[in-house]
Design a protein around this motif. Structure first.
Motif, PDB file in Angstrom:
ATOM      1  N   GLN A 179     -12.199 -24.894  30.877  1.00 60.64           N
ATOM      2  CA  GLN A 179     -12.950 -24.609  29.663  1.00 60.64           C
ATOM      3  C   GLN A 179     -14.422 -24.865  29.909  1.00 60.64           C
ATOM      4  OE1 GLN A 179     -11.953 -26.945  26.204  1.00 60.64           O
ATOM      5  NE2 GLN A 179     -13.400 -25.881  24.881  1.00 60.64           N
ATOM      6  N   LEU A 184     -12.548 -20.066  27.599  1.00 59.65           N
ATOM      7  CA  LEU A 184     -11.580 -20.433  28.634  1.00 59.65           C
ATOM      8  C   LEU A 184     -11.705 -19.424  29.754  1.00 59.65           C
ATOM      9  CD1 LEU A 184      -9.172 -22.192  29.540  1.00 59.65           C
ATOM     10  CD2 LEU A 184      -7.665 -20.551  28.392  1.00 59.65           C
ATOM     11  N   LEU A 219      -9.753 -28.766  25.634  1.00 60.64           N
ATOM     12  CA  LEU A 219      -8.712 -28.433  26.609  1.00 60.64           C
ATOM     13  C   LEU A 219      -8.444 -29.617  27.524  1.00 60.64           C
ATOM     14  CD1 LEU A 219      -6.831 -26.263  27.852  1.00 60.64           C
ATOM     15  CD2 LEU A 219      -8.740 -25.614  29.329  1.00 60.64           C
TER      16      LEU A 219
END
Length: 261
Positions: A179, A184, A219
């Motif tokens: 990330q 992403l 993340l």
């Protein structure tokens, strides 16, 4: 003499006030209904996006070499080597300068090219060397059994251990998922490095967008390494955020990576 009919000014004002009240309530009702429908639609979109992102990561991780899965120190990046093919060897390279070995051909007359890995337990596949579990690039041709797997460019290699199942894998170059901000990214074509997810590309095609609208620093990856008794397990979680409303949706997933040593 008959009086003329009509409305008084007071009656007219009362009607206008009542109509204004009814109109205000109607507008508020429609506005709240529309807002509710938009909120529900936004939640559904985030949920669907979460499923798609989880499935993308899960599918790739399931095809990873189990002993190659690792994270960086912060757990924000996951790195692995994808398995391109797998078969059984008949004999490992021998002699002073081994440059090939014999193996069982792939089903369906398929061929493969990549690095060969034999029994990566107890060794770091990201530290190439001879002897070691990871070979230089090699070619696995099609044909009748046995086929000869040859290291490219006249390279030589010795494997540091044998597989109990006489198993070997052909793997591709490392791949990473990380990330950065609200995006992403999937990284490829950056080579083998000692540190996890290092030397990553900064632009396309080495860096590709997998998803957007992630909450900053949400993340996280966690890896349970494989052993001879069980496969590897990769857990990850992230949060999707609506920038307009500030609503969030949390997603978590675990993936088991089956392993044949």
């Amino acid at each position: 003499m008959r009086r003329a009919g009509g409305f008084t000014l007071v009656e007219l004002v009362m009607v206008i006030v009542l109509l204004a009240i009814v109109a205000t309530i109607s507008v508020q009702f429609v506005s709240l209904s529309t807002r509710g429908a938009l909120d529900v639609s936004s939640r559904q979109q985030r949920s669907l996006a979460g499923v798609v992102i989880s499935e993308k990561i899960s599918r790739e991780v399931r095809e990873a070499l189990p002993t190659s899965i690792r994270t960086n120190a912060s757990g924000t990046c996951l790195e692995w080597m994808p398995i391109l093919a797998a078969s059984n060897y008949l004999s490992l390279p021998g002699g002073a300068t081994p440059d090939s070995f014999e193996a069982v051909p792939l089903p369906g007359g398929a061929s493969a090219a990549g690095r060969v890995v034999v029994y990566g337990y107890g060794s770091d596949v990201y530290t190439p060397g001879s002897p070691g579990p990871l070979s230089p690039t090699a070619s696995l041709p099609s044909g009748a059994s046995p086929v000869t797997v040859t290291f490219d460019g006249g390279a030589t290699h010795r494997f540091s251990a044998q597989s109990p199942a006489r198993r070997f894998y052909v793997v591709g170059e490392p791949v990473s998922v990380c990330q950065s901000g609200r995006f992403l990214y999937r990284y490829q074509d950056y080579g083998i490095n000692a540190s996890p997810a290092s030397g990553l590309p900064v632009g396309y095609p080495g860096r590709q967008v997998m998803a957007a609208r992630l909450a900053n620093n949400s993340l996280a990856f966690k890896v349970t390494p494989p052993s001879l008794q069980r496969g590897a397990v990769v857990g990850f979680s992230f949060v999707l955020e609506d920038t307009e409303s500030g609503e969030t949706t949390s997603i978590s997933q675990e993936v088991q990576v089956r392993n044949v040593p």
